[in-house]
Write an enzyme that holds these catalytic residues in place. Structure first.
Site, PDB file in Angstrom:
ATOM      1  N   TRP A 188       0.863  -1.190   0.000  1.00  0.00           N
ATOM      2  CA  TRP A 188       0.000   0.000   0.000  1.00  0.00           C
ATOM      3  C   TRP A 188       0.891   1.229   0.000  1.00  0.00           C
ATOM      4  O   TRP A 188       1.750   1.376   0.862  1.00  0.00           O
ATOM      5  CB  TRP A 188      -0.932   0.041   1.216  1.00  0.00           C
ATOM      6  CG  TRP A 188      -1.593   1.380   1.279  1.00  0.00           C
ATOM      7  CD1 TRP A 188      -2.558   1.849   0.435  1.00  0.00           C
ATOM      8  CD2 TRP A 188      -1.274   2.464   2.173  1.00  0.00           C
ATOM      9  NE1 TRP A 188      -2.856   3.157   0.750  1.00  0.00           N
ATOM     10  CE2 TRP A 188      -2.082   3.546   1.808  1.00  0.00           C
ATOM     11  CE3 TRP A 188      -0.386   2.604   3.236  1.00  0.00           C
ATOM     12  CZ2 TRP A 188      -2.029   4.771   2.469  1.00  0.00           C
ATOM     13  CZ3 TRP A 188      -0.322   3.815   3.898  1.00  0.00           C
ATOM     14  CH2 TRP A 188      -1.150   4.894   3.519  1.00  0.00           C
ATOM     15  N   GLU A 229      -2.899  -2.904  -2.662  1.00  0.00           N
ATOM     16  CA  GLU A 229      -4.073  -2.394  -1.934  1.00  0.00           C
ATOM     17  C   GLU A 229      -4.541  -1.032  -2.447  1.00  0.00           C
ATOM     18  O   GLU A 229      -3.886  -0.014  -2.227  1.00  0.00           O
ATOM     19  CB  GLU A 229      -3.729  -2.284  -0.440  1.00  0.00           C
ATOM     20  CG  GLU A 229      -4.898  -1.781   0.402  1.00  0.00           C
ATOM     21  CD  GLU A 229      -4.568  -1.656   1.893  1.00  0.00           C
ATOM     22  OE1 GLU A 229      -3.388  -1.820   2.278  1.00  0.00           O
ATOM     23  OE2 GLU A 229      -5.493  -1.382   2.674  1.00  0.00           O
ATOM     24  N   LYS A 231      -7.116   2.387  -2.833  1.00  0.00           N
ATOM     25  CA  LYS A 231      -7.771   3.286  -1.885  1.00  0.00           C
ATOM     26  C   LYS A 231      -8.435   4.419  -2.650  1.00  0.00           C
ATOM     27  O   LYS A 231      -7.913   4.880  -3.662  1.00  0.00           O
ATOM     28  CB  LYS A 231      -6.691   3.818  -0.928  1.00  0.00           C
ATOM     29  CG  LYS A 231      -7.183   4.717   0.176  1.00  0.00           C
ATOM     30  CD  LYS A 231      -6.096   4.859   1.243  1.00  0.00           C
ATOM     31  CE  LYS A 231      -6.532   5.833   2.319  1.00  0.00           C
ATOM     32  NZ  LYS A 231      -5.674   5.812   3.493  1.00  0.00           N
ATOM     33  N   ASP A 262      -9.701  -3.332   1.235  1.00  0.00           N
ATOM     34  CA  ASP A 262      -9.821  -2.774   2.579  1.00  0.00           C
ATOM     35  C   ASP A 262     -11.235  -2.200   2.709  1.00  0.00           C
ATOM     36  O   ASP A 262     -11.662  -1.394   1.869  1.00  0.00           O
ATOM     37  CB  ASP A 262      -8.754  -1.680   2.773  1.00  0.00           C
ATOM     38  CG  ASP A 262      -8.755  -1.084   4.172  1.00  0.00           C
ATOM     39  OD1 ASP A 262      -9.842  -0.695   4.657  1.00  0.00           O
ATOM     40  OD2 ASP A 262      -7.676  -0.990   4.791  1.00  0.00           O
ATOM     41  N   HIS A 265     -11.792   1.556   2.203  1.00  0.00           N
ATOM     42  CA  HIS A 265     -11.166   2.237   1.070  1.00  0.00           C
ATOM     43  C   HIS A 265     -12.080   2.528  -0.101  1.00  0.00           C
ATOM     44  O   HIS A 265     -11.611   2.735  -1.223  1.00  0.00           O
ATOM     45  CB  HIS A 265      -9.950   1.440   0.592  1.00  0.00           C
ATOM     46  CG  HIS A 265      -8.788   1.582   1.520  1.00  0.00           C
ATOM     47  ND1 HIS A 265      -7.513   1.222   1.191  1.00  0.00           N
ATOM     48  CD2 HIS A 265      -8.707   2.076   2.777  1.00  0.00           C
ATOM     49  CE1 HIS A 265      -6.698   1.461   2.205  1.00  0.00           C
ATOM     50  NE2 HIS A 265      -7.408   1.973   3.178  1.00  0.00           N
ATOM     51  N   HIS A 289      -8.579  -6.455   4.137  1.00  0.00           N
ATOM     52  CA  HIS A 289      -8.277  -5.653   5.314  1.00  0.00           C
ATOM     53  C   HIS A 289      -9.631  -5.312   5.924  1.00  0.00           C
ATOM     54  O   HIS A 289     -10.314  -4.409   5.462  1.00  0.00           O
ATOM     55  CB  HIS A 289      -7.525  -4.376   4.944  1.00  0.00           C
ATOM     56  CG  HIS A 289      -6.043  -4.552   4.930  1.00  0.00           C
ATOM     57  ND1 HIS A 289      -5.164  -3.516   4.765  1.00  0.00           N
ATOM     58  CD2 HIS A 289      -5.289  -5.658   5.107  1.00  0.00           C
ATOM     59  CE1 HIS A 289      -3.923  -3.985   4.816  1.00  0.00           C
ATOM     60  NE2 HIS A 289      -3.980  -5.284   5.014  1.00  0.00           N
ATOM     61  N   ASP A 297     -12.716   6.707   6.151  1.00  0.00           N
ATOM     62  CA  ASP A 297     -11.818   5.576   6.394  1.00  0.00           C
ATOM     63  C   ASP A 297     -11.143   5.740   7.754  1.00  0.00           C
ATOM     64  O   ASP A 297      -9.937   5.906   7.848  1.00  0.00           O
ATOM     65  CB  ASP A 297     -10.774   5.545   5.256  1.00  0.00           C
ATOM     66  CG  ASP A 297      -9.784   4.402   5.420  1.00  0.00           C
ATOM     67  OD1 ASP A 297     -10.148   3.386   6.030  1.00  0.00           O
ATOM     68  OD2 ASP A 297      -8.645   4.542   4.934  1.00  0.00           O
ATOM     69  N   ASP A 299     -10.858   3.665  10.352  1.00  0.00           N
ATOM     70  CA  ASP A 299     -10.190   2.504  10.955  1.00  0.00           C
ATOM     71  C   ASP A 299     -10.597   2.258  12.403  1.00  0.00           C
ATOM     72  O   ASP A 299      -9.751   2.038  13.270  1.00  0.00           O
ATOM     73  CB  ASP A 299      -8.657   2.627  10.837  1.00  0.00           C
ATOM     74  CG  ASP A 299      -8.173   2.451   9.406  1.00  0.00           C
ATOM     75  OD1 ASP A 299      -8.377   1.364   8.859  1.00  0.00           O
ATOM     76  OD2 ASP A 299      -7.621   3.414   8.838  1.00  0.00           O
ATOM     77  N   ASP A 329      -7.459  -4.425   9.887  1.00  0.00           N
ATOM     78  CA  ASP A 329      -6.781  -3.140   9.759  1.00  0.00           C
ATOM     79  C   ASP A 329      -7.579  -2.078  10.491  1.00  0.00           C
ATOM     80  O   ASP A 329      -8.488  -1.477   9.921  1.00  0.00           O
ATOM     81  CB  ASP A 329      -6.609  -2.781   8.271  1.00  0.00           C
ATOM     82  CG  ASP A 329      -5.718  -1.562   8.082  1.00  0.00           C
ATOM     83  OD1 ASP A 329      -5.191  -1.049   9.084  1.00  0.00           O
ATOM     84  OD2 ASP A 329      -5.560  -1.114   6.923  1.00  0.00           O
TER      85      ASP A 329
HETATM   86  C1  RNT Z   1      -3.934   2.666   4.701  1.00  0.00           C
HETATM   87  C2  RNT Z   1      -4.044   1.216   4.437  1.00  0.00           C
HETATM   88  C3  RNT Z   1      -2.929   0.367   4.994  1.00  0.00           C
HETATM   89  C4  RNT Z   1      -2.523   0.770   6.380  1.00  0.00           C
HETATM   90  C5  RNT Z   1      -1.548  -0.170   7.025  1.00  0.00           C
HETATM   91  C6  RNT Z   1      -0.863   0.446   8.200  1.00  0.00           C
HETATM   92  O1  RNT Z   1      -5.039   3.358   4.300  1.00  0.00           O
HETATM   93  O2  RNT Z   1      -5.271   0.739   4.870  1.00  0.00           O
HETATM   94  O3  RNT Z   1      -3.289  -0.955   4.928  1.00  0.00           O
HETATM   95  O4  RNT Z   1      -3.622   0.902   7.223  1.00  0.00           O
HETATM   96  O5  RNT Z   1      -0.676  -0.684   6.119  1.00  0.00           O
HETATM   97 ZN    ZN Z   2      -5.556  -1.414   4.765  1.00  0.00          ZN
END
Ligand code: RNT
Ligand code: ZN
Length: 421
Positions: A188, A229, A231, A262, A265, A289, A297, A299, A329
């Site tokens: 990523w 990955e 986003k 993810d 994302h 993720h 986003d 988290d 994640d």
């Molecule tokens: C960031 C991504 C990535 C990170 C990690 C720390 O938007 O989701 O995966 O969260 O690699």
């Molecule tokens: Zn991620």
């Protein structure tokens, strides 16, 4: 609840499920084979052990300052050991970022890291039966401060990050070789523009060129699997992200790479649940993720949302769980960090259990007969089937506490260890 009561409740639940054509013992057996990869970065707010003190950057932001954060590899491993002990099932994995190497107080830059710096993790993983997944770290570094890494206009900066990527694949392969299970090494990169770009193609061409250089060497899929990955946007890359969904979907298909989805994302009304069955048709395997975005986003710790349940359902419905790598994640520093891991991981496994208890055959045959009334009735009634009793039984028989009792272990660990740091 006593073990006897847990087992009585399970016996009744088993009978109830049998009546709708679901074999709970088979569901449990299938569930026990699915590893979840715990992300190291929940344990220390994505700090790592480089000791550089660079800003996190990359649009990543952790909020909160709950006491007891791990600041050394041994502390982080000890916290992880506690988390794993409260999660049912064996063989769960660890998802490690490159900045968590053990550098012995020396300055080792990202283009200098080797498997040697991860020996401590290899030994710990081996001793505890964990597979390890890996991530190059394209943030929290002076050469990533302007938000560009592999797609940078400066050739020298691109070369530096290409070297980092090459080394990370070798480290992933070293984990794979030592542990007998391939590492998923996930790429990523934060590259993107805060404001409207004049050229959207150039950075993408540079990104592809850098990635192709990183992936030039063939590494056996028994040792390492590469993932990319995408986003939609990040803090500081609101207008344009080089590695968008379309970009990486095309890249993964043409280069035979894993695609990482993810949950945070995409547009907030979009769920990755529906994407799984589509992308699985065209990429060899996928990485998830699992996260929880709140309005963006953000988290947040994974809770037992409908979105999570749908993701788990779609994983199981593909009938191809071996090709879906489940990573977590999220990062929350406002609550006990070990508890955050346990909450999120137990929820992931709980959702996978519920998915295995779906009266799948009856639902599919109603759908094939275009009997959508039956389909909806079955789906809604399944929501109140006694799956909680199956979950308690699963925890009790897989070395994990039943119900909220695990919190007492966390509280004790705070007194004995965390609050003394
Ligand atoms: C960031 C991504 C990535 C990170 C990690 C720390 O938007 O989701 O995966 O969260 O690699
Ligand atoms: Zn991620």
């Amino acid at each position: 609840m006593s073990t006897e009561k847990t087992e009585q409740a399970y016996a009744l639940a088993k009978e109830r499920y049998a009546a709708v054509g679901v074999d709970t013992d088979a569901a449990i057996k299938a569930l026990a084979r699915i590893p979840v990869s715990l992300h190291c970065w929940q344990g220390d707010d994505i700090g790592g052990f480089e000791g550089g003190g660079s800003d996190l950057g990359g649009g990543l932001a952790v909020t909160g300052n709950y006491p007891g954060k791990a600041t050394t590899p041994d502390q982080l491993r000890s916290d992880l050991d506690v988390a794993y002990s409260l999660i049912p099932g064996k063989g769960h994995r660890l998802n490690l970022h490159a900045l968590y190497g053990e550098f012995g107080g020396k300055k080792v830059d990202r283009d200098e890291i080797t498997p040697e710096h991860f020996q401590g993790w290899i030994e710990w993983a081996k001793a505890n039966g964990h597979g390890v997944d890996f991530n190059p770290s394209y943030f929290a570094h002076p050469k990533a401060e302007d938000g560009f890494t592999l797609a940078h206009t400066d050739q020298g900066i691109r070369d530096f990050w290409v070297e980092h990527g090459i080394r990370c694949r070798d480290i992933g392969a070293a984990f794979g070789a030592a542990l007998g299970t391939p590492a998923v090494t996930n790429f990523w990169m934060p590259d993107g523009y805060k404001d409207t770009p004049a050229d959207r193609t150039g950075p993408r061409l540079r990104m592809s060129d850098s990635l192709d250089r990183i992936f030039e060497k063939t590494i056996s899929s028994d040792l390492n699997l590469d993932a990319v990955e995408p986003k939609l946007f990040g803090i500081g890359s609101e207008s344009y992200v080089v590695g968008s969904h379309e970009y990486y979907l095309g890249y993964a298909i043409t280069r035979d790479k894993l695609l990482c989805l993810d949950a945070g994302h995409f547009h907030p009304t979009e769920s990755i649940a529906d994407k799984i069955s589509s992308v699985m048709l065209y990429v060899p395997e996928i990485l998830l993720h699992v996260s929880r975005g709140v309005r963006w986003d953000s988290d947040h710790v994974v809770t037992f949302t409908e979105d999570l349940q749908n993701i788990a359902l779609e994983i199981v419905r593909t009938g191809n769980v071996d090709k879906i790598h489940i990573g977590l994640d999220f990062f929350d520093a406002q609550i006990n960090r070990v508890a955050a891991w346990v909450i999120g991981t137990r929820n992931m496994i709980r959702a996978l259990l519920l998915a295995h208890l779906e009266p799948a055959e009856r639902l599919r045959s109603a759908e094939l007969e275009a009997d959508f009334t039956t389909r909806l009735v079955l789906m809604e009634e399944a929501k109140s089937l006694p799956w909680g009793a199956v979950w308690d039984h699963y925890c009790a028989t897989n070395d994990a506490p039943v119900g909220e009792n695990w919190l007492t272990t966390i509280r004790q660990y705070e007194q004995d260890v965390l609050f003394k740091r």
